[in-house]
Design a protein around this motif. Structure first.
Motif, mmCIF file in Angstrom:
data_model
loop_
_atom_site.group_PDB
_atom_site.id
_atom_site.type_symbol
_atom_site.label_atom_id
_atom_site.label_comp_id
_atom_site.label_asym_id
_atom_site.label_seq_id
_atom_site.Cartn_x
_atom_site.Cartn_y
_atom_site.Cartn_z
ATOM 1 N N GLU A 97 0.825 -1.203 0.000
ATOM 2 C CA GLU A 97 0.000 0.000 0.000
ATOM 3 C C GLU A 97 0.861 1.255 0.000
ATOM 4 O OE1 GLU A 97 -2.787 -0.020 3.167
ATOM 5 O OE2 GLU A 97 -3.686 -1.939 2.607
ATOM 6 N N TRP A 104 4.222 3.371 -1.121
ATOM 7 C CA TRP A 104 5.193 3.333 -2.206
ATOM 8 C C TRP A 104 6.625 3.202 -1.700
ATOM 9 C CZ3 TRP A 104 5.938 1.847 -6.785
ATOM 10 C CH2 TRP A 104 7.026 2.289 -7.537
ATOM 11 N N CYS A 148 7.190 -0.297 -1.001
ATOM 12 C CA CYS A 148 7.195 -0.994 -2.286
ATOM 13 C C CYS A 148 8.564 -0.864 -2.953
ATOM 14 C CB CYS A 148 6.100 -0.419 -3.183
ATOM 15 S SG CYS A 148 5.793 -1.345 -4.701
ATOM 16 N N PHE A 162 3.274 -3.323 -13.918
ATOM 17 C CA PHE A 162 2.719 -2.957 -12.615
ATOM 18 C C PHE A 162 1.520 -2.057 -12.845
ATOM 19 C CE2 PHE A 162 5.373 0.640 -13.590
ATOM 20 C CZ PHE A 162 4.701 1.739 -13.060
ATOM 21 N N ASP A 163 0.694 -1.954 -11.825
ATOM 22 C CA ASP A 163 -0.392 -0.982 -11.845
ATOM 23 C C ASP A 163 -0.773 -0.674 -10.410
ATOM 24 O OD1 ASP A 163 -2.148 0.821 -12.917
ATOM 25 O OD2 ASP A 163 -3.266 -0.628 -14.121
ATOM 26 N N TYR A 164 -1.495 0.402 -10.278
ATOM 27 C CA TYR A 164 -1.956 0.869 -8.974
ATOM 28 C C TYR A 164 -3.474 0.850 -8.986
ATOM 29 C CZ TYR A 164 -2.933 4.147 -5.134
ATOM 30 O OH TYR A 164 -3.403 4.738 -3.997
ATOM 31 N N TYR A 209 -0.292 -0.939 -4.659
ATOM 32 C CA TYR A 209 0.611 -1.154 -5.786
ATOM 33 C C TYR A 209 0.805 -2.658 -5.983
ATOM 34 C CZ TYR A 209 1.814 3.770 -5.072
ATOM 35 O OH TYR A 209 1.762 5.131 -4.906
ATOM 36 N N HIS A 210 0.649 -3.094 -7.228
ATOM 37 C CA HIS A 210 0.912 -4.487 -7.585
ATOM 38 C C HIS A 210 1.988 -4.488 -8.666
ATOM 39 C CE1 HIS A 210 -2.972 -4.875 -5.599
ATOM 40 N NE2 HIS A 210 -2.731 -6.171 -5.468
ATOM 41 N N VAL A 211 3.159 -5.019 -8.328
ATOM 42 C CA VAL A 211 4.316 -4.978 -9.216
ATOM 43 C C VAL A 211 4.692 -6.403 -9.609
ATOM 44 C CG1 VAL A 211 6.683 -4.172 -9.489
ATOM 45 C CG2 VAL A 211 5.108 -2.906 -8.001
ATOM 46 N N SER A 235 9.911 9.022 -10.508
ATOM 47 C CA SER A 235 8.515 9.391 -10.273
ATOM 48 C C SER A 235 8.410 10.897 -10.124
ATOM 49 C CB SER A 235 7.960 8.688 -9.029
ATOM 50 O OG SER A 235 8.695 9.034 -7.875
ATOM 51 N N ASP A 278 -0.245 6.707 -10.590
ATOM 52 C CA ASP A 278 -1.100 6.363 -9.455
ATOM 53 C C ASP A 278 -2.024 7.558 -9.200
ATOM 54 O OD1 ASP A 278 0.467 8.244 -8.133
ATOM 55 O OD2 ASP A 278 1.561 6.777 -6.934
#
Length: 280
Positions: free
Chosen positions: A15, A17, A20, A37-39, A44-46, A61, A86
């Protein structure tokens, strides 16, 4: 960007960053690199993969679209393999050692019709779209393009995605995609292979059964539809696509597909749900 080969995968799910990033750095030390990956839903799912042949990776970023950071990465010999946003920031993944592509470029448009036109113009020039992203707050569509990859591509859309779908292999079935032809006739490189699948697919026709299936290489959402980039000549010949509202419902599917030799090549959070594309 869909890697040309994968031998092993793992997931980083956080959750926060900062946490992560720390976990990503740990996996880099073990030879895993971010392949998608996507948010979504505050998490966050990487997707991190080993055996890609890639050699180094870093993340940038920022709240503004990172045009300058993209150019700096190119100057240092990196390519942009992933780009997403995100709730607040653009996240850029820059990778070294990516084989199979030449020069890289990007295009940005504020209207979807212009995005489609730029897609078909890129195909006309022999380029391949390796990643697309959409910032719904600013209405900005981004396409990352590469030379020399040589994938024949088409943009298509489905109004709905079934919970579980299979493309290619012995379990092949015909899905009624809607293919997006260029408005400019001079850019029309519409493939007869797409024409057979989209209009004349016959499950009883063995000759058609042996035709190569286009593989999904990216997904975005627009105007209530799921928009896909589909590509020929990728290293993959079979795909499973799974859609679930909650990640907990798809986690068991991930383990099952990995055990069957599939790997996640696209992960997208669309319309309050997860869509995962597995390829082998």
């Amino acid at each position: 960007m869909v890697p040309l080969k994968i031998s092993e995968q793992t997931l980083v799910i956080e959750e926060n960053w900062d946490r992560c990033e720390r976990e990503i750095e740990r996996m880099w030390q073990e030879g895993f690199y971010i392949t998608d990956f996507d948010y979504g839903d505050g998490v966050y799912h990487v997707v991190m993969s080993a055996g890609t042949g890639w050699s180094e990776q870093y993340i940038e970023s920022g709240s503004e679209f990172p045009e300058r950071k993209i150019e700096e990465a190119w100057d240092e010999g990196y390519v942009v393999t992933n780009i997403a946003i995100d709730d607040e920031e653009w996240i850029l993944v820059c990778t070294a050692g990516v084989r199979g592509i030449g020069g890289q470029s990007w295009q940005g448009t504020e209207h979807f019709d212009d995005f489609e036109d730029s897609f078909h113009e890129a195909l006309h020039q022999g380029l391949t779209m390796t990643k697309m992203a959409y910032d719904d707050e600013d209405g900005l569509y981004i396409a990352m393009l590469a030379e020399n990859l040589g994938w024949e591509q088409q943009l298509s859309y489905w109004e709905e995605i079934e919970a579980d779908m299979y493309l290619g292999g012995e379990r092949r079935r015909g899905y009624q995609r809607q293919y997006r032809k260029p408005r400019n006739a001079s850019h029309n490189r519409f493939s007869e292979r797409f024409d057979r699948m989209g209009k004349n697919w016959d499950p009883n026709n063995r000759q058609v059964e042996l035709e190569e299936e286009a593989m999904v290489t990216d997904i975005i959402d627009h105007d209530g539809n799921y928009f896909f980039v589909e590509s020929f000549d990728t290293p993959y010949r079979e795909q499973c696509i799974h859609r679930r509202e909650h990640w907990d419902d798809i986690d068991m599917i991930v383990q099952e597909r990995w055990s069957e030799g599939f790997f996640i090549t696209t992960a997208a959070y669309i319309y309050d749900g997860w869509v995962l594309v597995f390829s082998r």
